[in-house]
Scaffold this active site. Structure first.
Site, PDB file in Angstrom:
ATOM      1  N   LYS A 123       3.462  -8.182  16.961  1.00 19.00           N
ATOM      2  CA  LYS A 123       4.182  -7.542  15.816  1.00 19.00           C
ATOM      3  C   LYS A 123       5.591  -7.191  16.210  1.00 19.00           C
ATOM      4  O   LYS A 123       6.373  -7.723  15.249  1.00 19.00           O
ATOM      5  CB  LYS A 123       3.233  -6.615  15.233  1.00 19.00           C
ATOM      6  CG  LYS A 123       2.648  -6.985  14.248  1.00 19.00           C
ATOM      7  CD  LYS A 123       1.843  -5.842  13.545  1.00 19.00           C
ATOM      8  CE  LYS A 123       0.369  -6.275  13.051  1.00 19.00           C
ATOM      9  NZ  LYS A 123      -0.707  -5.401  12.937  1.00 19.00           N
ATOM     10  N   LYS A 136      -8.955  -4.437 -19.705  1.00 14.61           N
ATOM     11  CA  LYS A 136     -10.145  -4.311 -18.825  1.00 14.61           C
ATOM     12  C   LYS A 136     -10.772  -5.434 -18.832  1.00 14.61           C
ATOM     13  O   LYS A 136     -11.452  -5.881 -19.720  1.00 14.61           O
ATOM     14  CB  LYS A 136     -10.986  -2.981 -19.024  1.00 14.61           C
ATOM     15  CG  LYS A 136     -11.926  -2.643 -17.726  1.00 14.61           C
ATOM     16  CD  LYS A 136     -12.637  -1.364 -18.158  1.00 14.61           C
ATOM     17  CE  LYS A 136     -14.016  -1.374 -17.460  1.00 14.61           C
ATOM     18  NZ  LYS A 136     -15.102  -0.678 -17.937  1.00 14.61           N
ATOM     19  N   PHE A 185       4.453   0.264  12.465  1.00 17.77           N
ATOM     20  CA  PHE A 185       3.134   0.928  12.911  1.00 17.77           C
ATOM     21  C   PHE A 185       2.351  -0.337  12.911  1.00 17.77           C
ATOM     22  O   PHE A 185       2.341  -1.357  12.058  1.00 17.77           O
ATOM     23  CB  PHE A 185       2.743   2.019  11.830  1.00 17.77           C
ATOM     24  CG  PHE A 185       3.031   3.181  12.299  1.00 17.77           C
ATOM     25  CD1 PHE A 185       4.434   3.803  12.132  1.00 17.77           C
ATOM     26  CD2 PHE A 185       2.118   4.065  12.941  1.00 17.77           C
ATOM     27  CE1 PHE A 185       4.836   4.947  12.526  1.00 17.77           C
ATOM     28  CE2 PHE A 185       2.463   5.592  13.258  1.00 17.77           C
ATOM     29  CZ  PHE A 185       3.811   5.698  13.199  1.00 17.77           C
ATOM     30  N   ASN A 238      -6.329   0.311   0.116  1.00 17.88           N
ATOM     31  CA  ASN A 238      -6.963   0.652   1.441  1.00 17.88           C
ATOM     32  C   ASN A 238      -6.978   2.072   1.419  1.00 17.88           C
ATOM     33  O   ASN A 238      -6.693   3.026   0.651  1.00 17.88           O
ATOM     34  CB  ASN A 238      -6.007  -0.069   2.634  1.00 17.88           C
ATOM     35  CG  ASN A 238      -4.819   0.448   2.678  1.00 17.88           C
ATOM     36  OD1 ASN A 238      -4.480   1.710   2.778  1.00 17.88           O
ATOM     37  ND2 ASN A 238      -3.602  -0.345   2.095  1.00 17.88           N
ATOM     38  N   ASP A 280      -1.287  -7.050   2.000  1.00 14.18           N
ATOM     39  CA  ASP A 280      -0.646  -8.367   2.295  1.00 14.18           C
ATOM     40  C   ASP A 280      -0.526  -9.268   1.088  1.00 14.18           C
ATOM     41  O   ASP A 280       0.196 -10.109   0.982  1.00 14.18           O
ATOM     42  CB  ASP A 280      -1.423  -8.967   3.578  1.00 14.18           C
ATOM     43  CG  ASP A 280      -1.221  -8.205   4.827  1.00 14.18           C
ATOM     44  OD1 ASP A 280      -0.142  -7.829   5.159  1.00 14.18           O
ATOM     45  OD2 ASP A 280      -2.207  -8.187   5.543  1.00 14.18           O
ATOM     46  N   LYS A 331       8.326  -9.494  13.935  1.00 13.37           N
ATOM     47  CA  LYS A 331       9.173  -8.891  13.031  1.00 13.37           C
ATOM     48  C   LYS A 331      10.566  -8.300  13.411  1.00 13.37           C
ATOM     49  O   LYS A 331      11.286  -7.795  12.633  1.00 13.37           O
ATOM     50  CB  LYS A 331       8.403  -7.639  12.541  1.00 13.37           C
ATOM     51  CG  LYS A 331       6.955  -7.968  11.773  1.00 13.37           C
ATOM     52  CD  LYS A 331       6.558  -6.983  10.764  1.00 13.37           C
ATOM     53  CE  LYS A 331       4.884  -7.335  10.302  1.00 13.37           C
ATOM     54  NZ  LYS A 331       4.498  -6.689   9.383  1.00 13.37           N
ATOM     55  N   PRO A 358       5.745  -9.479  -0.387  1.00 13.43           N
ATOM     56  CA  PRO A 358       6.874  -9.351   0.810  1.00 13.43           C
ATOM     57  C   PRO A 358       6.427  -8.573   1.661  1.00 13.43           C
ATOM     58  O   PRO A 358       5.841  -7.635   1.749  1.00 13.43           O
ATOM     59  CB  PRO A 358       8.100  -8.907  -0.017  1.00 13.43           C
ATOM     60  CG  PRO A 358       7.500  -8.167  -1.303  1.00 13.43           C
ATOM     61  CD  PRO A 358       6.340  -8.848  -1.507  1.00 13.43           C
ATOM     62  N   ASP A 359       7.215  -8.863   2.898  1.00 10.28           N
ATOM     63  CA  ASP A 359       6.953  -8.112   4.175  1.00 10.28           C
ATOM     64  C   ASP A 359       8.155  -7.076   4.212  1.00 10.28           C
ATOM     65  O   ASP A 359       9.135  -7.480   4.307  1.00 10.28           O
ATOM     66  CB  ASP A 359       6.815  -8.769   5.365  1.00 10.28           C
ATOM     67  CG  ASP A 359       6.583  -7.928   6.811  1.00 10.28           C
ATOM     68  OD1 ASP A 359       6.757  -6.824   6.875  1.00 10.28           O
ATOM     69  OD2 ASP A 359       5.434  -8.350   7.256  1.00 10.28           O
ATOM     70  N   ILE A 360       7.837  -5.943   3.738  1.00 10.90           N
ATOM     71  CA  ILE A 360       9.252  -4.808   3.618  1.00 10.90           C
ATOM     72  C   ILE A 360       9.975  -4.916   5.040  1.00 10.90           C
ATOM     73  O   ILE A 360      11.156  -4.919   5.201  1.00 10.90           O
ATOM     74  CB  ILE A 360       8.739  -3.588   3.269  1.00 10.90           C
ATOM     75  CG1 ILE A 360       7.684  -3.883   1.856  1.00 10.90           C
ATOM     76  CG2 ILE A 360       9.823  -2.830   3.114  1.00 10.90           C
ATOM     77  CD1 ILE A 360       6.981  -2.507   1.291  1.00 10.90           C
TER      78      ILE A 360
HETATM   79  O1  C5P Z   1       1.613  -7.010   9.667  1.00  6.27           O
HETATM   80  P1  C5P Z   1       1.231  -5.867   9.579  1.00  6.27           P
HETATM   81  O2  C5P Z   1       0.921  -5.267   8.006  1.00  6.27           O
HETATM   82  O3  C5P Z   1      -0.055  -5.359  10.494  1.00  6.27           O
HETATM   83  O4  C5P Z   1       2.220  -4.847  10.005  1.00  6.27           O
HETATM   84  C1  C5P Z   1       2.452  -3.454  10.268  1.00  6.27           C
HETATM   85  C2  C5P Z   1       3.678  -2.852   9.907  1.00  6.27           C
HETATM   86  O5  C5P Z   1       4.489  -3.617   9.079  1.00  6.27           O
HETATM   87  C3  C5P Z   1       3.614  -1.489   9.590  1.00  6.27           C
HETATM   88  O6  C5P Z   1       4.652  -0.764   9.889  1.00  6.27           O
HETATM   89  C4  C5P Z   1       3.705  -1.961   7.875  1.00  6.27           C
HETATM   90  O7  C5P Z   1       4.307  -0.696   7.225  1.00  6.27           O
HETATM   91  C5  C5P Z   1       4.994  -2.991   7.800  1.00  6.27           C
HETATM   92  N1  C5P Z   1       4.325  -3.714   6.614  1.00  6.27           N
HETATM   93  C6  C5P Z   1       5.612  -3.821   5.720  1.00  6.27           C
HETATM   94  N2  C5P Z   1       5.379  -4.811   4.549  1.00  6.27           N
HETATM   95  C7  C5P Z   1       4.117  -5.562   4.477  1.00  6.27           C
HETATM   96  C8  C5P Z   1       3.139  -5.439   5.366  1.00  6.27           C
HETATM   97  C9  C5P Z   1       3.376  -4.523   6.430  1.00  6.27           C
HETATM   98  O8  C5P Z   1       6.399  -3.171   5.826  1.00  6.27           O
HETATM   99  N3  C5P Z   1       4.148  -6.313   3.468  1.00  6.27           N
END
Ligand code: C5P
Length: 410
Positions: free
Chosen positions: A337, A289, A323, A210, A279, A341, A305-307
């Site tokens: 959010k 390639k 953020f 991105n 995501d 979260k 995974p969502d960190i």
């Molecule tokens: O769900 P979204 O991506 O919009 O949430 C944004 C927040 O979650 C940001 O702080 C981003 O760094 C964190 N995030 C994360 N791991 C992910 C997706 C988002 O830590 N896989």
């Protein structure tokens, strides 16, 4: 001693013999990493030429208030906004008097009056002038108004006398200027941050990513370091250099970012997730390639995974800042959010044309359980300092509340 990397310093030079040292002050500030622009008063021109200061600073020197050319380039308000700090060295007795009175009758005093940045003065004058009751009263006023006073030193003076009133040496002034940025609000704390985009490889040369540049996360890491924290920055691929005195770990994918964060966050009091994490990632990564084949192909993706949410599950969890970059319904989406979260604070910004990802300016809406605050649009480095200050205040306030609740239960 701190550093001045990425700092913009306005050096004001007023009329005194010590102005001959100003070229060296510019050099010392630049050696510490600052970008410097010089404003001279009319009197300063009797001791040093604008050309000298232009040559050492690399920018034209500003001298006139309300000069049509100058105001068309960078007027007094713009200059006042540009500076992260103002250092007036040498500051003559006359300049101190004018500053204490709040006058704005030349460019330097107008900038000092218009800036929100810290202002420091390095007095330089004959010892009798320094000891004069009027000068003392002016200094007391300036101190009360939050102006920092650097020096003066004692020693032999240009007039042949010995005593207080010598301007501090340029290297000392540069060091003290760097200390203006060390707030100490995060002294002794460990802050972990994520920054930048992630890279989800499809094959050895292609991937999903991105437009995040990492600027905001890097500026926050530097601001946290300045505020006294030990800082670990887990960064996706960016073209930015490692911030000084920040432990920077370079990763590519979301999974690598997750692993690096979880390996370091257990000792952190504060976790700030700034990275724009993908995501989804491709289910498989081709080892060679991929070649062109069918007219239409599809790419199967799997959730990353969502960190941030994973760190929120830790017991005890650090103070958590997330953020939210949104193109619409900023506050509603950010609030959702915050709750989903289970984090403490969310910094929401609108992304779109000229805002957010690739711009240097940004504004933020800060949403926490206690309320909503706006940080107005300003360069990312300054915004980062304001946000770190806010995070530190909230962190300390919530820890105080927790401690008093625990004391109550006992
Ligand atoms: O769900 P979204 O991506 O919009 O949430 C944004 C927040 O979650 C940001 O702080 C981003 O760094 C964190 N995030 C994360 N791991 C992910 C997706 C988002 O830590 N896989």
């Amino acid at each position: 001693m701190g550093t001045l990397t990425n700092k913009r310093i306005l050096l004001g030079v007023s009329g005194g013999i010590a102005a001959y040292k100003s070229a060296d002050t510019v050099r010392r500030l630049r050696e510490m990493g600052a970008e410097v622009r010089v404003i001279m008063t009319r009197g300063a021109g009797s001791f040093i030429t604008p050309l000298t200061l232009q040559a050492v600073s690399g920018h034209p020197v500003y001298q006139q208030l309300l000069d049509t050319d100058a105001e068309a380039g960078m007027g007094h308000i713009e200059l006042a906004r540009w500076g992260d700090a103002v250092l007036v060295a040498p500051a003559s007795a006359n300049f101190l008097a004018r500053l204490a009175q709040g006058r704005a009758d030349d460019l330097l005093t107008a900038v000092c009056l218009a800036t929100e940045a810290p202002v420091a003065v390095a007095p330089a004058m004959n010892r009798q002038m320094w000891n004069n009751a009027a000068t003392k009263a002016n200094l007391a006023t300036l101190q009360k108004n939050g102006v920092r006073i650097f020096g003066p030193g004692e020693g032999s003076q240009a007039c042949g006398e010995v005593g207080p009133g010598r301007m501090l040496e340029p290297a000392d002034l540069a060091g003290r200027t760097s200390e203006l940025f060390s707030t100490g609000v995060l002294d002794g704390l460990h802050v972990v941050l994520t920054a930048g985009p992630t890279w989800e490889a499809i094959d050895p040369v292609r991937g999903l990513t991105n437009r995040s540049t990492g600027k905001m996360g890097y500026a926050l890491a530097a601001a946290a370091m300045e505020a006294g924290a030990s800082v670990t920055l887990v960064s996706g691929p960016t073209s930015l250099p490692d911030p000084e005195r920040v432990r920077t770990l370079r990763v590519e994918s979301a999974q690598e970012m997750y692993d690096a964060v979880l390996a370091h966050v257990s000792s952190a009091e504060i976790f700030i997730a700034v990275a724009a994490v993908a995501d989804y990632r491709p289910v498989t990564r081709a080892s060679e390639k991929a070649k062109k084949s069918a007219e239409r192909i599809s790419l199967e993706l799997v959730r990353n995974p969502d960190i941030l949410a994973s760190v929120a599950e830790l017991k005890p969890a650090p103070y958590l800042v997330g953020f939210a970059a949104e193109t619409e319904q900023l506050e509603q989406n950010a609030r959702r959010k915050l709750e989903e979260k289970k984090i403490d604070l969310i910094a929401a910004n609108r992304v779109g044309a000229d805002l957010g990802f690739e711009s240097d300016d940004n504004s933020l809406l800060l949403i926490g359980r206690h309320g909503v605050t706006t940080l107005t649009a300003q360069p990312k480095t300054r915004l980062a300092r304001s946000l770190i200050q806010y995070i530190a205040e909230r962190y300390h306030a919530e820890r105080r509340d927790q401690n008093s609740r625990q004391a109550h239960r006992r």
